[in-house]
Design a protein around this motif. Structure first.
Motif, PDB file in Angstrom:
ATOM      1  N   ILE A   1      -5.299  -0.139   8.648  1.00 55.03           N
ATOM      2  CA  ILE A   1      -4.769   0.720   7.570  1.00 55.03           C
ATOM      3  C   ILE A   1      -4.921   2.192   7.962  1.00 55.03           C
ATOM      4  O   ILE A   1      -3.972   2.971   7.872  1.00 55.03           O
ATOM      5  N   LYS A   2      -6.131   2.567   8.403  1.00 57.06           N
ATOM      6  CA  LYS A   2      -6.402   3.973   8.750  1.00 57.06           C
ATOM      7  C   LYS A   2      -5.469   4.494   9.842  1.00 57.06           C
ATOM      8  O   LYS A   2      -5.101   5.659   9.841  1.00 57.06           O
ATOM      9  N   ASN A   3      -5.150   3.634  10.797  1.00 57.18           N
ATOM     10  CA  ASN A   3      -4.343   4.071  11.936  1.00 57.18           C
ATOM     11  C   ASN A   3      -2.854   3.769  11.802  1.00 57.18           C
ATOM     12  O   ASN A   3      -2.086   4.021  12.729  1.00 57.18           O
ATOM     13  N   HIS A   4      -2.463   3.212  10.657  1.00 57.73           N
ATOM     14  CA  HIS A   4      -1.054   2.859  10.507  1.00 57.73           C
ATOM     15  C   HIS A   4      -0.201   4.115  10.320  1.00 57.73           C
ATOM     16  O   HIS A   4      -0.561   4.993   9.539  1.00 57.73           O
ATOM     17  N   PRO A   5       0.927   4.199  11.036  1.00 57.90           N
ATOM     18  CA  PRO A   5       1.760   5.406  10.947  1.00 57.90           C
ATOM     19  C   PRO A   5       2.317   5.693   9.546  1.00 57.90           C
ATOM     20  O   PRO A   5       2.675   6.844   9.253  1.00 57.90           O
ATOM     21  N   ALA A   6       2.379   4.686   8.687  1.00 55.99           N
ATOM     22  CA  ALA A   6       2.937   4.897   7.345  1.00 55.99           C
ATOM     23  C   ALA A   6       1.888   5.360   6.340  1.00 55.99           C
ATOM     24  O   ALA A   6       2.224   5.771   5.228  1.00 55.99           O
ATOM     25  N   ILE A   7       0.632   5.298   6.712  1.00 55.53           N
ATOM     26  CA  ILE A   7      -0.456   5.620   5.769  1.00 55.53           C
ATOM     27  C   ILE A   7      -0.935   7.058   6.001  1.00 55.53           C
ATOM     28  O   ILE A   7      -1.298   7.408   7.131  1.00 55.53           O
ATOM     29  N   PRO A   8      -0.948   7.880   4.950  1.00 55.76           N
ATOM     30  CA  PRO A   8      -1.388   9.265   5.136  1.00 55.76           C
ATOM     31  C   PRO A   8      -2.882   9.361   5.443  1.00 55.76           C
ATOM     32  O   PRO A   8      -3.666   8.502   5.027  1.00 55.76           O
ATOM     33  N   LYS A   9      -3.256  10.410   6.145  1.00 56.85           N
ATOM     34  CA  LYS A   9      -4.648  10.565   6.595  1.00 56.85           C
ATOM     35  C   LYS A   9      -5.615  10.967   5.470  1.00 56.85           C
ATOM     36  O   LYS A   9      -6.829  10.896   5.636  1.00 56.85           O
ATOM     37  N   ASP A  10      -5.070  11.408   4.336  1.00 54.12           N
ATOM     38  CA  ASP A  10      -5.955  11.847   3.237  1.00 54.12           C
ATOM     39  C   ASP A  10      -6.412  10.690   2.340  1.00 54.12           C
ATOM     40  O   ASP A  10      -7.084  10.898   1.333  1.00 54.12           O
ATOM     41  N   ILE A  11      -6.084   9.476   2.722  1.00 48.28           N
ATOM     42  CA  ILE A  11      -6.479   8.305   1.929  1.00 48.28           C
ATOM     43  C   ILE A  11      -7.854   7.810   2.403  1.00 48.28           C
ATOM     44  O   ILE A  11      -8.118   7.727   3.600  1.00 48.28           O
ATOM     45  N   THR A  12      -8.721   7.504   1.448  1.00 45.36           N
ATOM     46  CA  THR A  12     -10.029   6.934   1.788  1.00 45.36           C
ATOM     47  C   THR A  12      -9.867   5.421   1.928  1.00 45.36           C
ATOM     48  O   THR A  12      -9.315   4.773   1.040  1.00 45.36           O
ATOM     49  N   VAL A  13     -10.349   4.886   3.053  1.00 47.33           N
ATOM     50  CA  VAL A  13     -10.269   3.428   3.252  1.00 47.33           C
ATOM     51  C   VAL A  13     -11.672   2.914   3.569  1.00 47.33           C
ATOM     52  O   VAL A  13     -12.330   3.403   4.489  1.00 47.33           O
TER      53      VAL A  13
ATOM     54  N   LEU B   1       0.834  -1.209   0.000  1.00 51.44           N
ATOM     55  CA  LEU B   1       0.000   0.000   0.000  1.00 51.44           C
ATOM     56  C   LEU B   1       0.867   1.256   0.000  1.00 51.44           C
ATOM     57  O   LEU B   1       0.531   2.241  -0.662  1.00 51.44           O
ATOM     58  N   VAL B   2       1.970   1.226   0.725  1.00 52.40           N
ATOM     59  CA  VAL B   2       2.882   2.375   0.751  1.00 52.40           C
ATOM     60  C   VAL B   2       3.394   2.661  -0.665  1.00 52.40           C
ATOM     61  O   VAL B   2       3.391   3.800  -1.129  1.00 52.40           O
ATOM     62  N   VAL B   3       3.792   1.628  -1.382  1.00 50.30           N
ATOM     63  CA  VAL B   3       4.257   1.806  -2.765  1.00 50.30           C
ATOM     64  C   VAL B   3       3.100   2.313  -3.632  1.00 50.30           C
ATOM     65  O   VAL B   3       3.253   3.254  -4.410  1.00 50.30           O
ATOM     66  N   ALA B   4       1.916   1.724  -3.465  1.00 54.79           N
ATOM     67  CA  ALA B   4       0.743   2.105  -4.260  1.00 54.79           C
ATOM     68  C   ALA B   4       0.370   3.572  -4.015  1.00 54.79           C
ATOM     69  O   ALA B   4       0.029   4.300  -4.946  1.00 54.79           O
ATOM     70  N   ILE B   5       0.459   4.023  -2.776  1.00 58.92           N
ATOM     71  CA  ILE B   5       0.051   5.378  -2.414  1.00 58.92           C
ATOM     72  C   ILE B   5       1.121   6.411  -2.800  1.00 58.92           C
ATOM     73  O   ILE B   5       0.833   7.380  -3.487  1.00 58.92           O
ATOM     74  N   TYR B   6       2.356   6.162  -2.381  1.00 56.64           N
ATOM     75  CA  TYR B   6       3.392   7.181  -2.568  1.00 56.64           C
ATOM     76  C   TYR B   6       4.032   7.173  -3.955  1.00 56.64           C
ATOM     77  O   TYR B   6       4.549   8.187  -4.397  1.00 56.64           O
ATOM     78  N   CYS B   7       4.005   6.038  -4.634  1.00 52.01           N
ATOM     79  CA  CYS B   7       4.652   5.961  -5.955  1.00 52.01           C
ATOM     80  C   CYS B   7       3.654   5.883  -7.093  1.00 52.01           C
ATOM     81  O   CYS B   7       3.979   6.232  -8.221  1.00 52.01           O
ATOM     82  N   LEU B   8       2.463   5.377  -6.825  1.00 56.90           N
ATOM     83  CA  LEU B   8       1.560   5.075  -7.936  1.00 56.90           C
ATOM     84  C   LEU B   8       0.242   5.852  -7.884  1.00 56.90           C
ATOM     85  O   LEU B   8      -0.690   5.574  -8.627  1.00 56.90           O
ATOM     86  N   GLY B   9       0.178   6.814  -6.987  1.00 56.27           N
ATOM     87  CA  GLY B   9      -0.958   7.737  -6.967  1.00 56.27           C
ATOM     88  C   GLY B   9      -2.267   7.198  -6.425  1.00 56.27           C
ATOM     89  O   GLY B   9      -3.325   7.789  -6.664  1.00 56.27           O
ATOM     90  N   VAL B  10      -2.223   6.093  -5.703  1.00 54.48           N
ATOM     91  CA  VAL B  10      -3.465   5.548  -5.147  1.00 54.48           C
ATOM     92  C   VAL B  10      -4.019   6.485  -4.071  1.00 54.48           C
ATOM     93  O   VAL B  10      -3.280   6.984  -3.226  1.00 54.48           O
ATOM     94  N   GLU B  11      -5.332   6.759  -4.159  1.00 55.81           N
ATOM     95  CA  GLU B  11      -5.984   7.652  -3.203  1.00 55.81           C
ATOM     96  C   GLU B  11      -7.080   6.955  -2.401  1.00 55.81           C
ATOM     97  O   GLU B  11      -7.616   7.508  -1.451  1.00 55.81           O
ATOM     98  N   LYS B  12      -7.455   5.753  -2.864  1.00 54.70           N
ATOM     99  CA  LYS B  12      -8.529   5.038  -2.190  1.00 54.70           C
ATOM    100  C   LYS B  12      -8.165   3.561  -2.036  1.00 54.70           C
ATOM    101  O   LYS B  12      -7.630   2.950  -2.965  1.00 54.70           O
ATOM    102  N   VAL B  13      -8.459   3.011  -0.852  1.00 52.62           N
ATOM    103  CA  VAL B  13      -8.188   1.600  -0.596  1.00 52.62           C
ATOM    104  C   VAL B  13      -9.503   0.916  -0.232  1.00 52.62           C
ATOM    105  O   VAL B  13     -10.251   1.405   0.618  1.00 52.62           O
ATOM    106  N   MET B  14      -9.780  -0.175  -0.888  1.00 54.64           N
ATOM    107  CA  MET B  14     -10.959  -0.980  -0.551  1.00 54.64           C
ATOM    108  C   MET B  14     -10.482  -2.316   0.006  1.00 54.64           C
ATOM    109  O   MET B  14      -9.707  -3.012  -0.649  1.00 54.64           O
ATOM    110  N   VAL B  15     -10.943  -2.648   1.207  1.00 57.31           N
ATOM    111  CA  VAL B  15     -10.666  -3.975   1.763  1.00 57.31           C
ATOM    112  C   VAL B  15     -11.925  -4.795   1.489  1.00 57.31           C
ATOM    113  O   VAL B  15     -13.014  -4.424   1.932  1.00 57.31           O
ATOM    114  N   VAL B  16     -11.784  -5.861   0.728  1.00 60.55           N
ATOM    115  CA  VAL B  16     -12.955  -6.658   0.347  1.00 60.55           C
ATOM    116  C   VAL B  16     -12.810  -8.097   0.845  1.00 60.55           C
ATOM    117  O   VAL B  16     -12.004  -8.873   0.322  1.00 60.55           O
ATOM    118  N   GLY B  17     -13.594  -8.416   1.856  1.00 61.34           N
ATOM    119  CA  GLY B  17     -13.646  -9.790   2.343  1.00 61.34           C
ATOM    120  C   GLY B  17     -14.780 -10.525   1.647  1.00 61.34           C
ATOM    121  O   GLY B  17     -15.479  -9.953   0.812  1.00 61.34           O
TER     122      GLY B  17
END
Ligand SMILES: [Zn+2]
Length: 159
Positions: free
Chosen positions: A131-143, A63-79
């Motif tokens: 994911i939302k509370n992880h220190p490496a994940i920025p707060k502007d990401i929708t999860v 997710l860190v690579v997806a967010i910081y390098c690949l422009g991901v702004e939204k994460v969906m966790v699908v069980g």
């Protein structure tokens, strides 16, 4: 990598068009089914899969690579319903490992490492919170968290 019509290789744009990352289970019943259900086509999203869509360090790494390098702004966790990770028998796996010559004591806590889940919905909600509370994940990401019914195809938003 994209193959050009002339047969050459284009390293071009690897950024997902929908700025989306999906974390889901490796369950074979979700192959194609999930992307169809979400309207996600080739090139649209980063898809991270593991047994039970559990948010491990390695999922965070992706997710860190997806967010910081690949422009991901939204994460969906699908069980999904009927997840095999709910019914795994850790002792049975340990027995099979020993029978086949593996060392089940390679990790101090095999049960924790295997990631048996108690409830598919709770597992998704917990994953979203990690994911939302992880220190490496920025707060502007929708999860967001979802559960897909493998029988009916119904996709339910959990959080
Ligand atoms: Zn599963």
């Amino acid at each position: 990598m994209i193959l050009n019509t002339n047969g050459g290789i284009n390293l071009g744009n690897v950024k997902p068009k929908k700025k989306l990352a999906i974390v889901t289970c490796m369950d074979a019943r979700l192959v194609n089914f999930l992307s169809e259900k979400l309207g996600v086509k080739r090139g649209d999203a980063k898809v991270i899969k593991n047994a039970g869509n559990i948010i491990t360090d390695d999922v965070i790494r992706s997710l860190v690579v997806a967010i910081y390098c690949l422009g991901v702004e939204k994460v969906m966790v699908v069980g999904h319903t009927d997840c095999g990770m709910k019914s795994i028998d850790v002792e049975e796996i340990k027995k099979k490992m020993i029978e086949r010559g593996a060392n089940p004591y390679f990790t101090p806590n095999l049960k924790c490492w295997l990631g048996k889940i108690d409830d598919e919905e709770k597992n998704v909600i917990e994953g979203v919170n990690i994911i939302k509370n992880h220190p490496a994940i920025p707060k502007d990401i929708t999860v967001e968290g979802y559960l897909i019914d493998v029988e009916t195809g119904e996709l339910k938003k959990l959080c």
